[in-house]
Design an enzyme around this catalytic site. Structure first.
Site, mmCIF file in Angstrom:
data_model
loop_
_atom_site.group_PDB
_atom_site.id
_atom_site.type_symbol
_atom_site.label_atom_id
_atom_site.label_comp_id
_atom_site.label_asym_id
_atom_site.label_seq_id
_atom_site.Cartn_x
_atom_site.Cartn_y
_atom_site.Cartn_z
ATOM 1 N N HIS A 160 12.473 -22.727 15.925
ATOM 2 C CA HIS A 160 13.878 -22.971 15.575
ATOM 3 C C HIS A 160 14.543 -24.033 16.463
ATOM 4 O O HIS A 160 15.177 -24.967 15.962
ATOM 5 C CB HIS A 160 14.696 -21.681 15.681
ATOM 6 N N ASP A 181 -5.490 -2.926 -1.280
ATOM 7 C CA ASP A 181 -5.739 -2.914 0.156
ATOM 8 C C ASP A 181 -6.049 -4.355 0.563
ATOM 9 O O ASP A 181 -7.061 -4.927 0.130
ATOM 10 C CB ASP A 181 -6.946 -1.991 0.430
ATOM 11 N N LEU A 182 -5.182 -4.937 1.381
ATOM 12 C CA LEU A 182 -5.336 -6.355 1.709
ATOM 13 C C LEU A 182 -6.616 -6.627 2.491
ATOM 14 O O LEU A 182 -7.110 -7.747 2.523
ATOM 15 C CB LEU A 182 -4.129 -6.846 2.509
ATOM 16 N N GLU A 232 21.765 -14.526 21.189
ATOM 17 C CA GLU A 232 21.841 -13.295 20.395
ATOM 18 C C GLU A 232 22.364 -12.157 21.253
ATOM 19 O O GLU A 232 22.040 -12.072 22.438
ATOM 20 C CB GLU A 232 20.450 -12.912 19.897
ATOM 21 N N ARG A 245 0.832 -1.207 0.000
ATOM 22 C CA ARG A 245 0.000 0.000 0.000
ATOM 23 C C ARG A 245 0.865 1.255 0.000
ATOM 24 O O ARG A 245 0.401 2.318 -0.365
ATOM 25 C CB ARG A 245 -0.860 0.026 1.287
ATOM 26 N N HIS A 305 13.322 -20.354 9.018
ATOM 27 C CA HIS A 305 14.539 -20.071 8.240
ATOM 28 C C HIS A 305 15.762 -20.823 8.761
ATOM 29 O O HIS A 305 16.725 -21.014 8.038
ATOM 30 C CB HIS A 305 14.792 -18.563 8.122
ATOM 31 N N LYS A 323 6.552 -17.364 10.004
ATOM 32 C CA LYS A 323 6.249 -17.471 11.420
ATOM 33 C C LYS A 323 6.042 -16.077 11.979
ATOM 34 O O LYS A 323 6.569 -15.139 11.379
ATOM 35 C CB LYS A 323 7.345 -18.210 12.176
ATOM 36 N N ASP A 360 8.853 -17.341 20.139
ATOM 37 C CA ASP A 360 9.636 -16.771 19.035
ATOM 38 C C ASP A 360 10.738 -17.715 18.560
ATOM 39 O O ASP A 360 11.057 -17.765 17.378
ATOM 40 C CB ASP A 360 10.245 -15.437 19.510
ATOM 41 N N LYS A 372 19.469 -22.862 6.758
ATOM 42 C CA LYS A 372 20.869 -22.483 6.986
ATOM 43 C C LYS A 372 21.794 -23.611 6.535
ATOM 44 O O LYS A 372 21.552 -24.777 6.830
ATOM 45 C CB LYS A 372 21.099 -22.179 8.473
#
Ligand code: BG6
Length: 487
Positions: free
Chosen positions: A237, A91-92, A213, A48, A175, A145, A232, A179
């Site tokens: 993962h 517009d979704l 991280e 948009r 993802h 996700k 998360d 890797k």
């Protein structure tokens, strides 16, 4: 990898963060490499925030270009990449707008890929709208996700999407599965006879899987505060890595053989008894601290985060797998934001020799250990004991190293590039099947429920450390410690 499979890649959320940082750069790399994408393949961005194609390309030039190839940008390839891009402004929220999308793609060639790089609340409306204009035929749909917030909401999305697309058309991205080192783990385990006899409870004492991280929640405070580390990182993962480490050798590498074996592991996870939660699960939240000499603020003061938030930014778990191969072997999983280092690795600690004629050091746990470093610097390191030179029989730890960048100087591929090529070419093995996702939610949910019910705040840890002390204490109860705590 030569391909002649033509495609029309429709990117919903075309001006979003994921499109900017990952998806469009990955498509560019595939384009630049030559031969990976059919010449006739098109990308149709849907957004948009741009009026027309010209404005969208300007946005791509300003925002995507800085994220592509660190090796120096090939301007000719970049110009020809832009020629692949079409743009549709719809517009979704308005199903009737999808007629414009249908008109835009109707004469474009090949399989249609719909990549939903949008919030999950839009997944179902987008699928309905696609079906209303007949765009669910000859198509694949890619779901990012987080897919849901718990088992119920994930089932609701999967049910609704499943009414419109068959399971073989649905590509659920994790993802981590794309890797290179995760692929290598499969090669290590199933391409070498050497490890297989040792890869079991008789020889393995414990396994650690860490995704640490240094970054905090960045600009995603709002999303993260409603999500937390368990949803998360662990539900997807970490459990996916665990299932690859622990799975039985698949019959072949076709998508269902691999996913069937992963599913068996997920279903064999020992359910967590809520009464034991304090012993097998640690949740933490970072306070202010210093990372590599820079002061960073506490999680609760990050933008978008509630000041009294009890969302966890760190999780450590002890997991057991109830099958013959792994019964009794603890798997320690850990992830967190604002930790002391950015590292993802799998540590397989082998048992000590049963009797040592060479002194006590040979009886030390961890004398034989395999460390599979996923990032940064992909390496596989096998620790052994050797005799120290000189008089007497004194043992010292030495290691055999496999540093991939020294063996293979070319051809490394980013996770998103591999996964997008897989979608375009119809390879499902590295995507999460619905039953795997359900099994993962089913296992994780009692932890979420118990944490919610107990109303206890997460344990604090200073940014720049390895998380709350309780995480180390949990391993100490099993006579072991996290890898960085050795020595
Ligand atoms: C994402 C999480 O799935 O993975 C992020 O939502 C996290 O919170 C990221 O930072 C980590 O991925 P990587 O590839 O940088 O290790």
């Amino acid at each position: 990898m030569q391909t002649d499979s033509s495609f029309t890649f429709v990117l919903f959320g075309g001006t979003g963060d994921l499109s900017m940082r990952k998806i469009l750069p990955a498509l560019f790399e595939a384009h630049r490499a030559g031969g990976m994408l059919a010449d006739s393949g098109k990308i149709v961005a849907v957004a948009r925030h741009a009026a027309d194609r010209g404005e969208y390309l300007q946005w791509v030039n300003e925002h995507v270009k800085p994220h592509v190839s660190k090796k120096g940008l090939d301007e000719t390839a970049w110009a020809s990449f832009l020629e692949r891009i079409e743009f549709v402004n719809i517009d979704l929220g308005k199903a009737e707008d999808f007629v414009h999308l249908r008109d835009a793609v109707k004469d474009l060639p090949g399989i249609r890929v719909f990549y939903l790089a949008t919030g999950p609340s839009l997944f179902v409306p987008i699928c309905h709208a696609l079906a209303s204009v007949g765009l669910n035929e000859n198509a694949r749909i890619v779901l990012e996700k987080p897919l849901g917030y718990d088992l119920k909401s994930s089932n609701a999305i999967n049910d609704a999407v499943g009414e419109i697309f068959a399971e073989e058309q649905i590509y659920r991205i994790d993802h981590y599965l794309g890797k290179e080192p995760v692929q290598n783990l499969l090669a290590l385990r199933f391409g070498n006879a050497l490890f297989e006899p040792l890869w079991r409870r008789e020889w393995v004492e414990s396994i650690q899987i860490t995704i640490a991280e240094e970054l905090g929640v960045e600009a995603r405070g709002d999303f993260y505060d409603n999500t937390g580390a368990l949803r998360d990182m662990v539900q997807n993962h970490l459990l996916q890595l665990l299932s690859i480490v622990a799975m039985e050798p698949p019959h072949s590498m076709d998508s269902d053989s691999v996913r069937d074996e992963k599913l068996r592991v997920l279903r064999a996870l020992k359910p967590i008894d809520p009464r034991d939660i304090g012993k097998v699960a640690v949740r933490g939240q970072y306070h202010s601290g210093v990372i590599r000499g820079t002061s960073v603020p506490a999680y609760a003061t990050e933008s978008g985060v509630r000041p009294d938030s009890t969302t966890e930014t760190f999780v450590a778990l002890k997991v057991e797998i109830e099958n013959w191969r792994w019964a009794g072997v603890p798997f320690f999983l850990r992830t967190g934001k604002r930790l002391a280092d950015r590292v993802a690795e799998i540590v397989v600690n082998f048992r000590a020799v049963p009797h040592s004629a060479l002194g006590a050091s040979a009886l030390r746990a961890g004398a034989n250990r395999l460390v599979i470093r996923l990032q940064p610097n992909e390496t596989i390191r096998l620790y052994c004991l050797a005799k120290q030179p000189g008089e007497g029989m004194n043992l010292a730890s030495v290691h055999l190293d496999l540093a991939f960048d020294q063996f293979f100087r070319e051809g490394q591929m980013e996770a998103y590039q591999r996964l997008l090529l897989d979608v375009i070419n119809g390879r499902l093995a590295l995507f999460v099947r619905r039953d795997e996702q359900e099994a993962a939610w089913r296992w994780v949910e009692p932890i979420l429920n118990e944490w919610k019910a107990s109303n206890k705040p997460p344990k604090p840890y200073a940014a720049g450390t390895w998380g709350p002390a309780a995480s180390s204490a949990m391993l100490a109860q099993h006579g072991t410690c996290w890898l960085e705590e050795e020595n």
